[in-house]
Design a protein around this motif. Structure first.
Motif, PDB file in Angstrom:
ATOM      1  N   VAL A 254    -113.366 -18.523   1.566  1.00 23.32           N
ATOM      2  CA  VAL A 254    -113.031 -19.266   2.791  1.00 23.32           C
ATOM      3  C   VAL A 254    -112.872 -20.748   2.477  1.00 23.32           C
ATOM      4  CG1 VAL A 254    -113.897 -19.999   5.038  1.00 23.32           C
ATOM      5  CG2 VAL A 254    -114.136 -17.612   4.333  1.00 23.32           C
ATOM      6  N   GLU A 255    -113.770 -21.276   1.658  1.00 23.36           N
ATOM      7  CA  GLU A 255    -113.715 -22.701   1.311  1.00 23.36           C
ATOM      8  C   GLU A 255    -112.447 -23.041   0.548  1.00 23.36           C
ATOM      9  OE1 GLU A 255    -113.685 -26.120  -1.000  1.00 23.36           O
ATOM     10  OE2 GLU A 255    -114.033 -24.163  -1.945  1.00 23.36           O
ATOM     11  N   VAL A 256    -112.055 -22.199  -0.419  1.00 23.72           N
ATOM     12  CA  VAL A 256    -110.881 -22.518  -1.236  1.00 23.72           C
ATOM     13  C   VAL A 256    -109.598 -22.389  -0.422  1.00 23.72           C
ATOM     14  CG1 VAL A 256    -110.263 -20.238  -2.197  1.00 23.72           C
ATOM     15  CG2 VAL A 256    -109.993 -22.294  -3.584  1.00 23.72           C
ATOM     16  N   ILE A 257    -109.576 -21.500   0.566  1.00 27.02           N
ATOM     17  CA  ILE A 257    -108.404 -21.400   1.451  1.00 27.02           C
ATOM     18  C   ILE A 257    -108.227 -22.707   2.220  1.00 27.02           C
ATOM     19  CG2 ILE A 257    -107.503 -20.272   3.518  1.00 27.02           C
ATOM     20  CD1 ILE A 257    -108.712 -17.671   2.512  1.00 27.02           C
ATOM     21  N   VAL A 258    -109.322 -23.238   2.731  1.00 26.82           N
ATOM     22  CA  VAL A 258    -109.270 -24.516   3.448  1.00 26.82           C
ATOM     23  C   VAL A 258    -108.837 -25.647   2.511  1.00 26.82           C
ATOM     24  CG1 VAL A 258    -110.633 -26.233   4.710  1.00 26.82           C
ATOM     25  CG2 VAL A 258    -111.026 -23.793   5.114  1.00 26.82           C
TER      26      VAL A 258
ATOM     27  N   ASP B  78    -102.005 -35.873 -16.289  1.00 22.75           N
ATOM     28  CA  ASP B  78    -102.745 -34.617 -16.388  1.00 22.75           C
ATOM     29  C   ASP B  78    -104.235 -34.826 -16.172  1.00 22.75           C
ATOM     30  OD1 ASP B  78    -100.745 -32.477 -17.111  1.00 22.75           O
ATOM     31  OD2 ASP B  78    -100.262 -33.952 -18.632  1.00 22.75           O
ATOM     32  N   LEU B  79    -104.751 -35.996 -16.539  1.00 16.79           N
ATOM     33  CA  LEU B  79    -106.149 -36.312 -16.244  1.00 16.79           C
ATOM     34  C   LEU B  79    -106.374 -36.365 -14.736  1.00 16.79           C
ATOM     35  CD1 LEU B  79    -107.144 -39.045 -18.867  1.00 16.79           C
ATOM     36  CD2 LEU B  79    -108.241 -36.820 -18.531  1.00 16.79           C
ATOM     37  N   SER B  80    -105.410 -36.886 -14.005  1.00 18.40           N
ATOM     38  CA  SER B  80    -105.535 -36.946 -12.550  1.00 18.40           C
ATOM     39  C   SER B  80    -105.565 -35.545 -11.950  1.00 18.40           C
ATOM     40  CB  SER B  80    -104.374 -37.749 -11.964  1.00 18.40           C
ATOM     41  OG  SER B  80    -104.361 -39.068 -12.472  1.00 18.40           O
ATOM     42  N   CYS B  81    -104.727 -34.654 -12.459  1.00 20.89           N
ATOM     43  CA  CYS B  81    -104.748 -33.255 -12.001  1.00 20.89           C
ATOM     44  C   CYS B  81    -106.088 -32.613 -12.324  1.00 20.89           C
ATOM     45  CB  CYS B  81    -103.616 -32.470 -12.664  1.00 20.89           C
ATOM     46  SG  CYS B  81    -101.956 -33.008 -12.216  1.00 20.89           S
ATOM     47  N   LEU B  82    -106.593 -32.890 -13.529  1.00 22.44           N
ATOM     48  CA  LEU B  82    -107.891 -32.349 -13.922  1.00 22.44           C
ATOM     49  C   LEU B  82    -108.998 -32.918 -13.047  1.00 22.44           C
ATOM     50  CD1 LEU B  82    -109.502 -30.593 -15.897  1.00 22.44           C
ATOM     51  CD2 LEU B  82    -109.653 -32.570 -17.419  1.00 22.44           C
ATOM     52  N   LEU B  83    -108.869 -34.195 -12.655  1.00 23.72           N
ATOM     53  CA  LEU B  83    -109.867 -34.818 -11.788  1.00 23.72           C
ATOM     54  C   LEU B  83    -109.898 -34.138 -10.425  1.00 23.72           C
ATOM     55  CD1 LEU B  83    -111.939 -37.011 -11.215  1.00 23.72           C
ATOM     56  CD2 LEU B  83    -110.063 -38.543 -10.594  1.00 23.72           C
ATOM     57  N   VAL B  84    -108.718 -33.836  -9.869  1.00 29.60           N
ATOM     58  CA  VAL B  84    -108.661 -33.136  -8.585  1.00 29.60           C
ATOM     59  C   VAL B  84    -109.349 -31.782  -8.697  1.00 29.60           C
ATOM     60  CG1 VAL B  84    -107.120 -32.069  -6.897  1.00 29.60           C
ATOM     61  CG2 VAL B  84    -106.563 -34.319  -7.837  1.00 29.60           C
ATOM     62  N   ALA B  85    -109.032 -31.044  -9.764  1.00 32.24           N
ATOM     63  CA  ALA B  85    -109.638 -29.726  -9.968  1.00 32.24           C
ATOM     64  C   ALA B  85    -111.139 -29.843 -10.193  1.00 32.24           C
ATOM     65  CB  ALA B  85    -108.969 -29.030 -11.154  1.00 32.24           C
ATOM     66  N   SER B  86    -111.563 -30.877 -10.927  1.00 31.96           N
ATOM     67  CA  SER B  86    -112.990 -31.041 -11.228  1.00 31.96           C
ATOM     68  C   SER B  86    -113.790 -31.406  -9.987  1.00 31.96           C
ATOM     69  CB  SER B  86    -113.178 -32.127 -12.298  1.00 31.96           C
ATOM     70  OG  SER B  86    -112.538 -31.765 -13.505  1.00 31.96           O
TER      71      SER B  86
ATOM     72  N   VAL C 108    -102.071 -26.539  -9.392  1.00 28.73           N
ATOM     73  CA  VAL C 108    -103.443 -26.999  -9.218  1.00 28.73           C
ATOM     74  C   VAL C 108    -104.167 -26.119  -8.205  1.00 28.73           C
ATOM     75  CG1 VAL C 108    -104.912 -28.925  -8.501  1.00 28.73           C
ATOM     76  CG2 VAL C 108    -102.852 -29.375  -9.843  1.00 28.73           C
ATOM     77  N   CYS C 109    -103.467 -25.747  -7.119  1.00 26.82           N
ATOM     78  CA  CYS C 109    -104.076 -24.873  -6.108  1.00 26.82           C
ATOM     79  C   CYS C 109    -104.394 -23.500  -6.675  1.00 26.82           C
ATOM     80  CB  CYS C 109    -103.142 -24.731  -4.908  1.00 26.82           C
ATOM     81  SG  CYS C 109    -103.025 -26.220  -3.888  1.00 26.82           S
ATOM     82  N   LEU C 110    -103.518 -23.001  -7.548  1.00 26.84           N
ATOM     83  CA  LEU C 110    -103.797 -21.719  -8.204  1.00 26.84           C
ATOM     84  C   LEU C 110    -105.043 -21.821  -9.067  1.00 26.84           C
ATOM     85  CD1 LEU C 110    -103.012 -18.823  -8.904  1.00 26.84           C
ATOM     86  CD2 LEU C 110    -101.500 -19.728 -10.690  1.00 26.84           C
ATOM     87  N   LEU C 111    -105.181 -22.949  -9.769  1.00 29.02           N
ATOM     88  CA  LEU C 111    -106.376 -23.157 -10.595  1.00 29.02           C
ATOM     89  C   LEU C 111    -107.623 -23.254  -9.725  1.00 29.02           C
ATOM     90  CD1 LEU C 111    -107.524 -23.650 -13.425  1.00 29.02           C
ATOM     91  CD2 LEU C 111    -107.130 -26.094 -13.095  1.00 29.02           C
ATOM     92  N   LEU C 112    -107.525 -23.925  -8.569  1.00 28.08           N
ATOM     93  CA  LEU C 112    -108.663 -24.020  -7.650  1.00 28.08           C
ATOM     94  C   LEU C 112    -109.093 -22.633  -7.175  1.00 28.08           C
ATOM     95  CD1 LEU C 112    -107.811 -27.074  -5.338  1.00 28.08           C
ATOM     96  CD2 LEU C 112    -108.958 -27.048  -7.560  1.00 28.08           C
TER      97      LEU C 112
ATOM     98  N   TRP D 104    -100.480 -26.426 -17.734  1.00 28.20           N
ATOM     99  CA  TRP D 104    -101.282 -26.018 -16.579  1.00 28.20           C
ATOM    100  C   TRP D 104    -101.098 -24.543 -16.269  1.00 28.20           C
ATOM    101  CZ3 TRP D 104    -105.129 -28.279 -14.039  1.00 28.20           C
ATOM    102  CH2 TRP D 104    -105.354 -29.632 -14.295  1.00 28.20           C
ATOM    103  N   LEU D 105     -99.886 -24.021 -16.481  1.00 30.72           N
ATOM    104  CA  LEU D 105     -99.647 -22.599 -16.253  1.00 30.72           C
ATOM    105  C   LEU D 105    -100.444 -21.759 -17.250  1.00 30.72           C
ATOM    106  CD1 LEU D 105     -98.091 -20.614 -14.525  1.00 30.72           C
ATOM    107  CD2 LEU D 105     -96.195 -20.737 -16.164  1.00 30.72           C
ATOM    108  N   GLY D 106    -100.514 -22.214 -18.499  1.00 27.42           N
ATOM    109  CA  GLY D 106    -101.315 -21.503 -19.499  1.00 27.42           C
ATOM    110  C   GLY D 106    -102.787 -21.518 -19.163  1.00 27.42           C
ATOM    111  N   LEU D 107    -103.282 -22.678 -18.683  1.00 25.82           N
ATOM    112  CA  LEU D 107    -104.685 -22.771 -18.275  1.00 25.82           C
ATOM    113  C   LEU D 107    -104.963 -21.841 -17.098  1.00 25.82           C
ATOM    114  CD1 LEU D 107    -107.379 -24.244 -18.757  1.00 25.82           C
ATOM    115  CD2 LEU D 107    -106.632 -25.988 -17.121  1.00 25.82           C
ATOM    116  N   ASN D 108    -103.998 -21.742 -16.189  1.00 29.01           N
ATOM    117  CA  ASN D 108    -104.148 -20.827 -15.053  1.00 29.01           C
ATOM    118  C   ASN D 108    -104.201 -19.372 -15.517  1.00 29.01           C
ATOM    119  OD1 ASN D 108    -104.308 -22.498 -12.757  1.00 29.01           O
ATOM    120  ND2 ASN D 108    -102.117 -22.897 -12.824  1.00 29.01           N
ATOM    121  N   MET D 109    -103.410 -19.032 -16.515  1.00 26.59           N
ATOM    122  CA  MET D 109    -103.438 -17.669 -17.042  1.00 26.59           C
ATOM    123  C   MET D 109    -104.811 -17.343 -17.615  1.00 26.59           C
ATOM    124  SD  MET D 109     -99.734 -17.243 -18.892  1.00 26.59           S
ATOM    125  CE  MET D 109     -98.212 -17.243 -17.936  1.00 26.59           C
ATOM    126  N   GLY D 110    -105.397 -18.304 -18.306  1.00 26.86           N
ATOM    127  CA  GLY D 110    -106.744 -18.097 -18.821  1.00 26.86           C
ATOM    128  C   GLY D 110    -107.748 -17.898 -17.699  1.00 26.86           C
TER     129      GLY D 110
END
Length: 355
Positions: free
Chosen positions: A216-220, A166-174, A253-257, A310-316
């Motif tokens: 546009v950036e997030v779509i890419v 989960d830290l790796s997922c958070l790193l990608v998002a960060s 992760v993409c939804l969070l981005l 991650w789904l809960g974080l996305n809801m927030g």
């Protein structure tokens, strides 16, 4: 700190390393605070190139120094933290030299005076809710990572691996978050300058320009991440189980981005417009009344484990983005410009009286 992390269920090995790393990060707070002030000072004048040059110089300095401190001096994680502090000081020194001697800053360069003290109250009225606004959001991500260490996951050998995943997922998002955050910082500066000048239409256009650019950036970014979802895990580990986990959770992760893209820009607009207190309330409700409770229910009660967190974080994030979008769309920019100019006139009168 290690005792606190162990108390909330973190692995003792991770807790000890985190304590050591955090202690060595304490000296970086001083240059970081100075650097942030210099950045805001230069941003308000659209002096971007000096910050780019100083950042590149700091990066060129940081890479070899960090490698030397981590591997050659055997300091390990402590060396990495120390290298960050040294790099911050390099950046600060270069910007201070520029501000001190550049003719571009001649008209805005002032020395400390007693005019500063009366304005501190007004400054704190914006600074405190702005800090709360940012901290509430970032702390929610850290809480999710802590919760991941408590998850019973039969597919993983230990909670240490679960936390690392989960830290790796958070790193990608960060890593991606800094892109929309930078766009939001630019929007904050443009909007605040436009409102201060009484140009309400310019402020509105700046908001829409920042939103379009960020979308546009997030779509890419999401297209690239989804396209390489099967191999992105190898950037962190060669363990097949780890790569499959990141492959499986990449859509979340993409939804969070995507949500970060919207809220980062609108948070910048909120700071530039003086709505920090509204942003703090939005983040409090979105993440601590919706996001974290939903993540806990999905992860622990419904046994969705990491995906549930991650789904809960996305809801927030979705709630946060929706509320910020609603506030921005209902804004009367002419009224905001009038209020901003009124504050400027009041400050000028106060400064004249003090002088």
């Amino acid at each position: 700190m290690d005792k606190l992390l162990i108390l909330v269920g973190q692995d003792p090995l991770i807790s000890v390393v985190a304590r050591k790393y955090a202690i060595w990060l304490i000296p970086t707070l001083v240059p970081y605070a100075i650097l942030q002030s210099l950045i805001r000072y230069l941003q308000t004048q659209s002096l971007i190139l000096p910050m780019i040059y100083s950042s590149v110089a700091a990066l060129v300095f940081h890479v070899p120094v960090c490698w030397a401190l981590v591997f050659k001096t055997k300091l390990g994680n402590a060396g990495a933290a120390l290298a960050i502090g040294l790099s911050y000081w390099i950046n600060v020194i270069l910007l201070v030299i520029y501000v001190k001697y550049s003719s571009t800053c001649k008209k805005t360069r002032v020395s400390f005076s007693n005019i500063v003290l009366p304005s501190m109250k007004e400054f704190f009225s914006f600074a405190v809710p702005s800090a709360v606004m940012v901290c509430l959001e970032w702390w929610s991500c850290e809480i999710i990572v802590l919760l991941s260490g408590l998850l019973p996951n039969p597919q993983l050998e230990t909670s240490v691996l679960s936390t690392c995943y989960d830290l790796s997922c958070l790193l990608v998002a960060s890593l991606h978050y800094f892109i929309p955050y930078s766009v939001g910082a630019a929007a904050s500066t443009r909007v605040s300058n436009a409102l201060g000048a009484g140009c309400s239409e310019t402020a509105r256009v700046a908001v829409w320009a920042a939103i379009v650019l960020s979308v546009v950036e997030v779509i890419v970014a999401c297209t690239i991440l989804l396209g390489f979802r099967h191999v992105v895990g190898y950037a962190f580990s060669d363990v097949k189980e780890f790569v499959d986990y990141l492959d499986d959770i990449t859509p979340l992760v993409c939804l969070l981005l995507t949500m970060d893209c919207i809220q980062a820009v609108l948070s910048g607009v909120a700071r530039g417009s003086g709505w920090q207190h509204l942003g703090a309330y939005v983040n409090l409700g979105a993440f601590y009344l919706v996001g974290i409770p939903m993540a806990s229910v999905l992860g622990f009660v419904l046994h969705l484990r990491g995906k549930g967190l991650w789904l809960g974080l996305n809801m927030g994030s979705i709630v946060q983005s929706f509320l910020l979008t609603l506030i921005t769309s209902l804004t009367n920019w002419k009224k905001q410009a009038s209020m901003a100019q009124q504050r400027i006139f009041e400050k000028r009168n106060t400064a004249d009286e003090t002088c």
